[in-house]
Scaffold this motif. Structure first.
Motif, short mmCIF file in Angstrom:
data_model
loop_
_atom_site.label_atom_id
_atom_site.label_comp_id
_atom_site.label_asym_id
_atom_site.label_seq_id
_atom_site.Cartn_x
_atom_site.Cartn_y
_atom_site.Cartn_z
N VAL A 91 0.85 -1.19 0.00
CA VAL A 91 0.00 0.00 0.00
C VAL A 91 0.89 1.24 0.00
O VAL A 91 2.01 1.21 0.53
N GLN A 92 0.40 2.31 -0.59
CA GLN A 92 1.14 3.56 -0.60
C GLN A 92 0.97 4.29 0.72
O GLN A 92 -0.03 4.12 1.43
N ALA A 93 1.96 5.10 1.03
CA ALA A 93 1.89 5.92 2.25
C ALA A 93 0.60 6.74 2.24
O ALA A 93 0.21 7.29 1.20
N GLY A 94 -0.03 6.79 3.40
CA GLY A 94 -1.30 7.49 3.52
C GLY A 94 -2.50 6.60 3.30
O GLY A 94 -3.64 7.01 3.58
N GLY A 95 -2.28 5.40 2.82
CA GLY A 95 -3.37 4.48 2.54
C GLY A 95 -3.81 3.69 3.75
O GLY A 95 -3.33 3.90 4.88
N SER A 96 -4.74 2.77 3.50
CA SER A 96 -5.33 1.96 4.56
C SER A 96 -5.33 0.49 4.18
O SER A 96 -5.33 0.14 2.99
N LEU A 97 -5.34 -0.35 5.19
CA LEU A 97 -5.50 -1.79 5.04
C LEU A 97 -6.29 -2.31 6.22
O LEU A 97 -6.21 -1.73 7.32
N ARG A 98 -7.02 -3.39 6.00
CA ARG A 98 -7.66 -4.08 7.11
C ARG A 98 -7.19 -5.52 7.13
O ARG A 98 -7.36 -6.26 6.15
N LEU A 99 -6.59 -5.89 8.24
CA LEU A 99 -6.14 -7.26 8.44
C LEU A 99 -7.21 -8.04 9.19
O LEU A 99 -7.91 -7.48 10.03
N SER A 100 -7.28 -9.32 8.88
CA SER A 100 -8.19 -10.22 9.57
C SER A 100 -7.40 -11.33 10.23
O SER A 100 -6.34 -11.73 9.74
N ASN A 158 -17.03 -12.04 17.57
CA ASN A 158 -16.95 -13.37 18.19
C ASN A 158 -17.86 -14.38 17.48
O ASN A 158 -17.55 -15.58 17.46
N ALA A 159 -18.92 -13.91 16.89
CA ALA A 159 -19.81 -14.83 16.17
C ALA A 159 -19.11 -15.42 14.95
O ALA A 159 -19.38 -16.56 14.55
N LYS A 160 -18.21 -14.64 14.34
CA LYS A 160 -17.45 -15.12 13.18
C LYS A 160 -16.09 -15.66 13.58
O LYS A 160 -15.31 -16.06 12.71
N ASN A 161 -15.80 -15.63 14.88
CA ASN A 161 -14.51 -16.11 15.39
C ASN A 161 -13.34 -15.38 14.70
O ASN A 161 -12.32 -16.01 14.36
N THR A 162 -13.48 -14.09 14.52
CA THR A 162 -12.51 -13.31 13.77
C THR A 162 -12.24 -11.98 14.48
O THR A 162 -13.13 -11.39 15.07
N VAL A 163 -10.98 -11.57 14.37
CA VAL A 163 -10.53 -10.29 14.91
C VAL A 163 -9.95 -9.47 13.76
O VAL A 163 -9.37 -10.04 12.83
N TYR A 164 -10.08 -8.16 13.85
CA TYR A 164 -9.65 -7.29 12.76
C TYR A 164 -8.68 -6.22 13.27
O TYR A 164 -8.72 -5.81 14.43
N LEU A 165 -7.84 -5.77 12.35
CA LEU A 165 -6.97 -4.62 12.61
C LEU A 165 -7.14 -3.66 11.44
O LEU A 165 -6.67 -3.94 10.33
N GLN A 166 -7.83 -2.56 11.68
CA GLN A 166 -7.99 -1.52 10.67
C GLN A 166 -6.83 -0.55 10.81
O GLN A 166 -6.62 0.01 11.89
#
Length: 123
Positions: free
Chosen positions: A12-21, A74-82
């Motif tokens: 990703v370019q500087a200033g951009g965003s990503l969401r990790l799962s 928790n219902a999807k058993n998933t955690v995110y990092l925005q």
């Protein structure tokens, strides 16, 4: 023991965003405080943030506070990092980790780790 698999990394370019799962299997992620860590080349793995079992409390490192947000389903058993407003210093391998007994920034408190996902931020 819970198994964890991260996804969502990339370039990703500087200033951009990503969401990790972080997808969990084997046990319910609701039993764990869930943390995110990062390891840059040649550096130690550093704490980024953690979310409590119920999702009501979060704690962040100063380096990412106001830019990164941890959430969980928790219902999807998933955690995110925005991750927003990314800069080249955010480049590294990102890991999620599960802590059954405590909630906080110490790496040794975490019982299970994912394999990591690479995030590269270009200038």
């Amino acid at each position: 023991q819970v198994q964890l698999v991260e996804s969502g990394g990339g370039l990703v370019q500087a200033g951009g965003s990503l969401r990790l799962s972080c997808a969990a299997s084997g046990r319910s992620v609701s039993n764990y405080a869930m943390g995110w860590f990062r390891q840059a080349p040649g550096k130690e793995r550093e704490f980024l943030g953690v979310v409590s079992r119920d999702g009501l409390s979060t704690l962040y490192a100063d380096s990412v506070k106001g830019r990164f947000t941890i959430s969980r389903d928790n219902a999807k058993n998933t955690v995110y990092l925005q991750m927003n407003s990314l800069n080249p210093e955010d480049t590294g391998v990102y890991y999620c980790a599960a802590a059954r007994r405590v909630y906080g920034p110490n790496r040794s408190w975490y019982d299970s780790w994912g394999q990591g996902t690479q995030v590269t931020v270009s200038s």
